[in-house]
Design a protein around this motif. Sequence first.
Motif, PDB file in Angstrom:
ATOM      1  N   GLY A 189     -24.702  -3.753  45.593  1.00  0.00           N
ATOM      2  CA  GLY A 189     -26.112  -3.734  45.234  1.00  0.00           C
ATOM      3  C   GLY A 189     -26.548  -4.693  44.148  1.00  0.00           C
ATOM      4  N   ASP A 190     -27.874  -4.865  44.067  1.00  0.00           N
ATOM      5  CA  ASP A 190     -28.524  -5.880  43.255  1.00  0.00           C
ATOM      6  C   ASP A 190     -28.094  -7.274  43.741  1.00  0.00           C
ATOM      7  OD1 ASP A 190     -29.700  -3.774  41.968  1.00  0.00           O
ATOM      8  OD2 ASP A 190     -28.803  -4.134  40.009  1.00  0.00           O
ATOM      9  N   TYR A 191     -28.322  -7.485  45.046  1.00  0.00           N
ATOM     10  CA  TYR A 191     -28.008  -8.779  45.671  1.00  0.00           C
ATOM     11  C   TYR A 191     -28.996  -9.834  45.206  1.00  0.00           C
ATOM     12  CZ  TYR A 191     -26.813 -12.220  49.218  1.00  0.00           C
ATOM     13  OH  TYR A 191     -26.408 -13.374  49.840  1.00  0.00           O
ATOM     14  N   TRP A 242     -27.024  -1.419  49.153  1.00  0.00           N
ATOM     15  CA  TRP A 242     -27.960  -1.977  48.173  1.00  0.00           C
ATOM     16  C   TRP A 242     -28.173  -1.016  47.029  1.00  0.00           C
ATOM     17  CZ3 TRP A 242     -31.880  -2.166  52.723  1.00  0.00           C
ATOM     18  CH2 TRP A 242     -32.263  -0.869  53.084  1.00  0.00           C
ATOM     19  N   ASP A 243     -28.834  -1.552  45.964  1.00  0.00           N
ATOM     20  CA  ASP A 243     -29.300  -0.693  44.877  1.00  0.00           C
ATOM     21  C   ASP A 243     -30.811  -0.916  44.726  1.00  0.00           C
ATOM     22  OD1 ASP A 243     -28.983   1.245  42.924  1.00  0.00           O
ATOM     23  OD2 ASP A 243     -28.730  -0.226  41.333  1.00  0.00           O
ATOM     24  N   ASP A 244     -31.307  -0.958  43.515  1.00  0.00           N
ATOM     25  CA  ASP A 244     -32.763  -0.990  43.333  1.00  0.00           C
ATOM     26  C   ASP A 244     -33.397  -2.384  43.349  1.00  0.00           C
ATOM     27  OD1 ASP A 244     -31.365  -1.449  40.975  1.00  0.00           O
ATOM     28  OD2 ASP A 244     -32.758  -0.345  39.687  1.00  0.00           O
ATOM     29  N   HIS A 245     -32.728  -3.388  42.742  1.00  0.00           N
ATOM     30  CA  HIS A 245     -33.413  -4.679  42.542  1.00  0.00           C
ATOM     31  C   HIS A 245     -33.697  -5.427  43.841  1.00  0.00           C
ATOM     32  CE1 HIS A 245     -33.674  -4.795  38.172  1.00  0.00           C
ATOM     33  NE2 HIS A 245     -32.464  -4.251  38.146  1.00  0.00           N
ATOM     34  N   GLU A 246     -33.092  -5.031  44.944  1.00  0.00           N
ATOM     35  CA  GLU A 246     -33.445  -5.635  46.227  1.00  0.00           C
ATOM     36  C   GLU A 246     -34.923  -5.377  46.544  1.00  0.00           C
ATOM     37  OE1 GLU A 246     -30.613  -4.034  45.696  1.00  0.00           O
ATOM     38  OE2 GLU A 246     -28.963  -5.182  46.602  1.00  0.00           O
ATOM     39  N   GLY A 419     -21.180  -0.055  41.025  1.00  0.00           N
ATOM     40  CA  GLY A 419     -21.625  -1.246  40.301  1.00  0.00           C
ATOM     41  C   GLY A 419     -22.773  -0.862  39.379  1.00  0.00           C
ATOM     42  N   ASP A 420     -23.786  -1.695  39.285  1.00  0.00           N
ATOM     43  CA  ASP A 420     -25.079  -1.403  38.657  1.00  0.00           C
ATOM     44  C   ASP A 420     -25.088  -1.400  37.138  1.00  0.00           C
ATOM     45  OD1 ASP A 420     -27.831  -0.387  38.378  1.00  0.00           O
ATOM     46  OD2 ASP A 420     -26.906   1.546  37.981  1.00  0.00           O
ATOM     47  N   VAL A 421     -24.041  -0.918  36.473  1.00  0.00           N
ATOM     48  CA  VAL A 421     -24.116  -0.697  35.029  1.00  0.00           C
ATOM     49  C   VAL A 421     -23.674  -1.913  34.208  1.00  0.00           C
ATOM     50  CG1 VAL A 421     -24.018   1.810  35.160  1.00  0.00           C
ATOM     51  CG2 VAL A 421     -21.892   0.506  35.125  1.00  0.00           C
TER      52      VAL A 421
HETATM   53 CA    CA Z   1     -29.285  -1.545  39.710  1.00  0.00          CA
END
Ligand code: CA
Length: 525
Positions: A189-191, A242-246, A419-421
């Motif tokens: 995530g956050d691609y 994915w995560d949020d920034h997509e 991931g993410d952090v």
């Molecule tokens: Ca994120």
Amino acid sequence: MRNRRQFLHDLSRRAAALALGSLFAAPALRQAAGAATEPPPRGHDPFTLGVASGMPRPDSVVIWTRLAPHPHETGGGMPDAPVKVRWELAEDERFSAGVRRGELLALPQHAHSVHVEVDGLPSATPFFYRFIAGDTVSPLGRTRSAPAVDADVGRLRFALASCQHYEQGMFAVHREIAERELDFVLFVGDYIYESSNPRYLVRPHEAGVPMTLDAYRARHATYKLDADLRAAHAAHPWVMTWDDHEVENDYANDRSPSDLGTDAFLRRRAAAYKAYFEHLPVSPRMAPVGPAMRIHERYEWGRLAELWTLDNRQYRGVQPCSDARGAGGRVLAQCDELGDERRSMFGAEQERWLAQGLAASQRRWKLLGQGTQISDSGIDAPLGRRIFTDGWDGYPAARERLLRAIAEPKLRDVLCLGGDVHRHVAADLRLHANDERSPVVASEFVCSSLTSRGLSEAMTAMLVAANPDIVHGRSDERGYALLDITPAAATCEFRAAPFPVPAGARLSSQASFRVESGRAGVLRA
Ligand code: CA
Ligand code: FE
């Protein structure tokens, strides 16, 4: 005789399946039948965004490209008409052995993206692939199929990566990933990043915050125009969630942390998901319908491993005690909503699907690939323990259900990967975090960001000190995690580069950890 009859029977069933497949799986082609097609514009390379592959299965793999000679222009510099594209996949670089080929139309309504799920392949086999449009041949891609489901596999090796803010560093990490021998890249995530921070600017995005389909397409193009990222895609199949920034930082389900109402946010989410689909090597079956796209999947790697890629954005409950705008993460000490048992990170359906899959798994290692850190990461402060509500700390009941889905069927060898952090983390997972009397039920590795800025090391040191279950945590370096899974043990090497990552950076080893089969918990390697 019977064998021959069986063979013919299988063959005709397969032919029927293929015919049905082409009828149902290629609405794009039918829709375009009879429509005028045009060649791609002459003299301009349509393969500026490279090639990619993904979703390796024992008998199939997805190959991808997008025709876009001028990817920052509306329409990518392509005619507003379908364009014929040929694809080829073979077992050798000269395309002479085990060759598969086909032709399809790249359509303007899908940004002339091409997704082919090549099936009927032999298992555990490396392949080369390429596309041809007009008289231009794409760069060469390499990929591989997964082992047969009942194969005794000695080793699985992959890169775990996330969080590649284009503006905050160069993609040297992808250069190393491209040069490694890997079975796949697991990207959690956050691609892309939709937002900017002018304090940390190594190179600018093409424009401001995207809100429309064209703007998200341009953002994806900016990332794919990076040669190191293209190299990592061309070198290995990718397995993705994915995560949020997509879409937008800290969004939750149909709620935006900005001022957009639900309808307007769902239109934005639809644009972001469509651009994501158009630019990534996911199955054509996964094409989004409006604001909905199912990305969670299950993969098998012989008898060695089973991997679930999970979606913790699209179906989650809103963050607890968020402010009046209705969504978004906050750092807070206490809030009543934290105790609400109905709140979910995966949504009820995905939660059930995962719990059933885990309980039924016959593979040795159970790998969960999802967006963020599962282990507790709160910090003790004078007015009580402070947590960040966008992560699993904001969803304690959902986290307990996840851990019970591992503990109650007495599953062994569960590895959680996140991931993410923006920090490398190795941690033990217990039903009651940081309580030595509560047994360790699973092990966790979280990769640092590829480029995105992390918390200060002082904050991370406080966080590690407040959580004895976190065996390792460092936020000052960027990088990825290199995982090696064998029947006896899983090892994780945290690869590291300085922040901001300079062009051509050489990575070093920050730390390595091991998990032994049959014994949950991370050990220094
Ligand atoms: Ca994120
Ligand atoms: Fe991130």
